[in-house]
Scaffold this active site. Structure first.
Site, mmCIF file in Angstrom:
data_model
loop_
_atom_site.group_PDB
_atom_site.id
_atom_site.type_symbol
_atom_site.label_atom_id
_atom_site.label_comp_id
_atom_site.label_asym_id
_atom_site.label_seq_id
_atom_site.Cartn_x
_atom_site.Cartn_y
_atom_site.Cartn_z
ATOM 1 N N HIS A 18 -4.281 31.889 62.647
ATOM 2 C CA HIS A 18 -3.676 30.558 62.714
ATOM 3 C C HIS A 18 -2.179 30.715 62.956
ATOM 4 O O HIS A 18 -1.682 31.834 63.067
ATOM 5 C CB HIS A 18 -4.002 29.740 61.460
ATOM 6 C CG HIS A 18 -3.557 30.340 60.160
ATOM 7 N ND1 HIS A 18 -2.241 30.631 59.887
ATOM 8 C CD2 HIS A 18 -4.253 30.718 59.059
ATOM 9 C CE1 HIS A 18 -2.144 31.135 58.670
ATOM 10 N NE2 HIS A 18 -3.362 31.220 58.146
ATOM 11 N N HIS A 21 -0.083 33.274 60.878
ATOM 12 C CA HIS A 21 -0.150 34.673 61.332
ATOM 13 C C HIS A 21 0.663 34.854 62.618
ATOM 14 O O HIS A 21 1.358 35.844 62.801
ATOM 15 C CB HIS A 21 -1.597 35.099 61.623
ATOM 16 C CG HIS A 21 -2.564 34.821 60.506
ATOM 17 N ND1 HIS A 21 -3.723 34.119 60.687
ATOM 18 C CD2 HIS A 21 -2.519 35.155 59.193
ATOM 19 C CE1 HIS A 21 -4.369 34.032 59.531
ATOM 20 N NE2 HIS A 21 -3.662 34.656 58.608
ATOM 21 N N CYS A 126 -9.430 37.240 40.968
ATOM 22 C CA CYS A 126 -9.608 36.166 41.956
ATOM 23 C C CYS A 126 -9.889 36.809 43.303
ATOM 24 O O CYS A 126 -9.037 37.528 43.845
ATOM 25 C CB CYS A 126 -8.373 35.276 42.038
ATOM 26 S SG CYS A 126 -8.508 34.126 43.423
ATOM 27 N N CYS A 129 -7.478 35.831 46.212
ATOM 28 C CA CYS A 129 -6.199 36.566 46.229
ATOM 29 C C CYS A 129 -6.431 38.066 46.378
ATOM 30 O O CYS A 129 -5.495 38.805 46.648
ATOM 31 C CB CYS A 129 -5.415 36.387 44.933
ATOM 32 S SG CYS A 129 -4.940 34.722 44.518
ATOM 33 N N CYS A 143 -7.670 29.397 39.769
ATOM 34 C CA CYS A 143 -6.573 30.013 40.518
ATOM 35 C C CYS A 143 -5.835 28.882 41.232
ATOM 36 O O CYS A 143 -6.462 28.085 41.935
ATOM 37 C CB CYS A 143 -7.114 31.024 41.526
ATOM 38 S SG CYS A 143 -5.941 31.367 42.854
ATOM 39 N N HIS A 146 -6.484 29.097 45.118
ATOM 40 C CA HIS A 146 -7.838 29.014 45.677
ATOM 41 C C HIS A 146 -8.748 28.019 44.977
ATOM 42 O O HIS A 146 -9.884 27.826 45.377
ATOM 43 C CB HIS A 146 -8.463 30.417 45.747
ATOM 44 C CG HIS A 146 -7.704 31.325 46.661
ATOM 45 N ND1 HIS A 146 -6.716 32.164 46.201
ATOM 46 C CD2 HIS A 146 -7.749 31.460 48.010
ATOM 47 C CE1 HIS A 146 -6.188 32.805 47.230
ATOM 48 N NE2 HIS A 146 -6.783 32.400 48.334
ATOM 49 N N LYS A 294 0.456 21.935 52.717
ATOM 50 C CA LYS A 294 0.061 23.337 52.857
ATOM 51 C C LYS A 294 -1.056 23.411 53.901
ATOM 52 O O LYS A 294 -1.931 22.537 53.925
ATOM 53 C CB LYS A 294 -0.438 23.832 51.498
ATOM 54 C CG LYS A 294 -0.471 25.319 51.445
ATOM 55 C CD LYS A 294 -0.864 25.843 50.106
ATOM 56 C CE LYS A 294 -1.210 27.309 50.337
ATOM 57 N NZ LYS A 294 -1.761 27.999 49.264
ATOM 58 N N LYS A 297 -7.960 24.735 55.372
ATOM 59 C CA LYS A 297 -9.160 24.295 56.079
ATOM 60 C C LYS A 297 -9.617 22.947 55.542
ATOM 61 O O LYS A 297 -10.053 22.084 56.289
ATOM 62 C CB LYS A 297 -10.276 25.320 55.866
ATOM 63 C CG LYS A 297 -10.204 26.465 56.842
ATOM 64 C CD LYS A 297 -11.465 27.300 56.737
ATOM 65 C CE LYS A 297 -11.175 28.728 57.149
ATOM 66 N NZ LYS A 297 -12.041 29.714 56.559
HETATM 67 N N1 MSP Z 1 -4.116 41.322 54.263
HETATM 68 C C1 MSP Z 1 -2.951 40.925 53.551
HETATM 69 C C2 MSP Z 1 -1.735 41.697 54.017
HETATM 70 C C3 MSP Z 1 -1.811 43.173 53.876
HETATM 71 S S1 MSP Z 1 -0.398 43.949 54.537
HETATM 72 C C4 MSP Z 1 -0.479 45.506 54.026
HETATM 73 C C5 MSP Z 1 -2.712 39.439 53.762
HETATM 74 N N2 MSP Z 1 -3.254 38.903 54.848
HETATM 75 S S2 MSP Z 1 -3.120 37.365 55.299
HETATM 76 O O1 MSP Z 1 -4.043 37.207 56.392
HETATM 77 O O2 MSP Z 1 -3.289 36.498 54.189
HETATM 78 O O3 MSP Z 1 -1.691 37.218 55.889
HETATM 79 C C6 MSP Z 1 -0.576 36.838 55.115
HETATM 80 C C7 MSP Z 1 0.609 36.734 56.038
HETATM 81 O O4 MSP Z 1 0.348 35.768 57.096
HETATM 82 C C8 MSP Z 1 1.899 36.221 55.414
HETATM 83 O O5 MSP Z 1 2.607 37.209 54.709
HETATM 84 C C9 MSP Z 1 2.638 35.767 56.660
HETATM 85 O O6 MSP Z 1 3.076 36.876 57.372
HETATM 86 C C10 MSP Z 1 1.539 35.077 57.447
HETATM 87 N N3 MSP Z 1 1.389 33.665 57.083
HETATM 88 C C11 MSP Z 1 0.225 33.065 56.725
HETATM 89 N N4 MSP Z 1 0.463 31.728 56.512
HETATM 90 C C12 MSP Z 1 1.758 31.445 56.702
HETATM 91 C C13 MSP Z 1 2.551 30.281 56.578
HETATM 92 N N5 MSP Z 1 2.041 29.108 56.268
HETATM 93 N N6 MSP Z 1 3.891 30.408 56.759
HETATM 94 C C14 MSP Z 1 4.459 31.611 57.091
HETATM 95 N N7 MSP Z 1 3.730 32.724 57.215
HETATM 96 C C15 MSP Z 1 2.392 32.679 57.059
HETATM 97 O O7 MSP Z 1 -1.998 38.849 52.974
#
Ligand code: MSP
Length: 500
Positions: A18, A21, A126, A129, A143, A146, A294, A297
């Site tokens: 999304h 990412h 959780c 998380c 949590c 979640h 936030k 889904k």
């Molecule tokens: N798999 C772990 C990371 C392991 S790294 C060794 C994880 N994955 S995640 O898919 O949840 O990705 C989290 C990351 O996605 C955040 O740290 C950020 O880089 C990005 N973001 C996800 N949602 C976001 C926002 N709403 N705003 C900004 N960044 C966002 O955690």
């Protein structure tokens, strides 16, 4: 030649990519492209985090084997990064053999260092998380992120002696050897150390989908522990030591603030135990909401980056996402403003200036570059200084502001000089004005390149500079690269106006 190693988090494959990412990945791509432009040898790593119960449960819900599920979803990330023109050097999957071998080597190193011990563990876990959660953190027994009750887990695990390393980490953070940015995140991390943290378990008995602990077959490596190791396995730890030694330590680990604790405390502690150097910078940008909510889904407000690329094109998406709020701070994305901003900054801004200047060059000089003029030379050098200073401290939003200002400055010059009048009254001045404008759009192309690489290439092509990369950065930021008598082309609309 300097090296520059930059990473993004590896994203969980239980979700589709999304714009959260995409935001981090585009930002990392901008920094990677900027450093390549400067002549640095860059390694840009991204990838997918594929183990753990969260992924296993999602695979089951989708009626697929975990591996099949991971293959499909990891491919979606790779496809979206392709469409967004992400220039990573490696896409690391934690289910790859390369990763597994590196993780085994690293865990053995931890064992040898004496920083691992066995103990019973009981706690609330959780799955959303992928971590143990304390009673204090729960809201009405759920949590807070979640909205699910955690499970009670009791098992024998391996633990890592985190507490032993915290004083040393605090020292390294305070001395700046380990930089946590922005500054407020550094304070947060130091605050966590002050509060005191427990050792953490690095293995699970009950989880099946993961990498086995090399010294005990009945335990699976905790997903966060092996995920962090992607930053070393992705450049060859345990497989291609030459590449590993060339690029490690990372110059910057980029992520959002949600996962700073893992990166700024757990990861450095494990690296210290394994006798490896620490990353230089850990940069946690803000978290954004969509129209004040936030992204989730359930709310149905998750924005698909592919749909945005379909609507605006990849360059504009990159620009629009990064220009919403200061890089590093939290912010809100107003999806409804994208069209307005696209039209004002890109269609009426860079797009309009480029086509206006090139069509004037065609109309008044048959597309032939006039004699050089140096009126903007000093001013432009000053702008490049600001640009480089902002890039150095990862202020991507400031870089965008500098580009906008330079664009408006050139627009203002057209309005002041009125080339259409000069064409009747003063051909000599007209030649100077057109040269200055052509050089200005060349500089603009160079400035936007890390953010909008395709459009930049297109402008270079119109300017008959398709081979611009054969010059080094110092030459490129100089004034006067366009040679008189060279031919430039008329431009097609770089950003067709959108109606909404
Ligand atoms: N798999 C772990 C990371 C392991 S790294 C060794 C994880 N994955 S995640 O898919 O949840 O990705 C989290 C990351 O996605 C955040 O740290 C950020 O880089 C990005 N973001 C996800 N949602 C976001 C926002 N709403 N705003 C900004 N960044 C966002 O955690």
């Amino acid at each position: 030649m300097k090296k520059f190693y930059i990473t993004t988090p590896i994203y969980y494959v239980n979700d589709k990519p999304h714009i959260g990412h995409a935001y981090t990945t585009i930002a990392a791509d901008v920094l990677a492209r900027y450093h390549r432009l400067k002549g640095d040898e860059v390694f840009f790593l991204t990838g997918t985090d594929e183990h753990g119960s969260k992924v296993a449960e999602s695979a089951q819900a989708a009626n697929k084997s975990p591996q099949e599920f991971c293959d499909e979803n990891s491919a979606k990330f790779q496809m979206v990064w392709d469409r967004l023109n992400i220039s990573h050097n490696n896409f690391l999957r934690t289910t790859s053999l390369q990763h597994k071998q590196g993780v085994e080597k690293f865990l053995n190193k931890l064992k040898e260092s004496g920083s691992i011990y066995e103990s019973d563990y009981q706690g609330l876990y959780c799955t959303g998380c992928e971590r143990f959660i304390t009673e204090k953190e729960l809201l009405d027994g759920l949590c807070p992120d979640h909205k699910k009750a955690p499970e009670v887990l009791k098992e024998k695990n391996y633990f890592f002696k985190l507490k032993d390393y915290l004083p040393q980490i605090a020292k390294l953070i305070n001395s700046g050897e380990l930089m946590i940015l922005p500054e407020n995140k550094k304070n947060e991390v130091l605050g966590l150390i002050k509060q005191g943290l427990d050792d953490f378990s690095i293995s699970r008995e009950s989880v099946k989908w993961g990498i086995k602990i090399p010294f005990n077959d009945s335990q699976i490596t905790y997903v966060w522990v092996e995920a962090l190791q992607n930053y070393i396995t992705g450049i060859g730890y345990g497989a291609d030591e030459e590449n590993f030694n060339k690029f490690w330590p990372a110059d910057i680990h980029l992520m959002a603030k949600d996962i700073i604790k893992f990166h700024a405390l757990y990861w450095p502690a494990m690296l210290l135990a394994a006798g490896l150097p620490l990353p230089k910078v850990i940069f946690a940008h803000g978290f954004f909401t969509i129209d004040g909510e936030k992204m989730s889904k359930t709310l149905g407000n998750v924005i698909d980056p592919e749909a945005l690329v379909d609507e605006f094109g990849s360059d504009a998406v990159r620009y629009l996402l990064l220009s919403q709020f200061p890089f590093g701070a939290d912010g809100d994305v107003k999806a409804g403003n994208f069209v307005i901003q696209y039209n004002s900054d890109l269609a009426n801004g860079l797009g309009n200036l480029t086509s206006r200047v090139l069509s004037m060059a065609e109309k008044y000089f048959d597309g032939v570059v006039p004699e050089k003029d140096f009126e903007f030379s000093d001013e432009t050098a000053g702008i490049w200084h600001q640009y480089e200073d902002a890039m150095k401290i990862f202020k991507i939003d400031e870089v965008i502001e500098i580009i906008r200002k330079f664009n408006s400055f050139a627009d203002g010059y057209v309005e002041r000089q009125k080339p259409w009048q000069l064409a009747k009254e003063d051909k000599e001045q007209l030649a100077k004005v057109i040269y200055n404008l052509l050089e200005s759009i060349r500089h603009l192309a160079l400035m936007v390149y890390p953010i909008m690489p395709d459009v930049a290439e297109q402008i270079f092509k119109y300017l008959n500079q398709a081979d611009w990369k054969s010059h080094n950065f110092k030459e490129l930021i100089d004034w006067g690269v366009l040679e008189p008598a060279a031919k430039v082309e008329k431009a097609k609309a770089l950003f067709p106006r959108l109606e909404k």
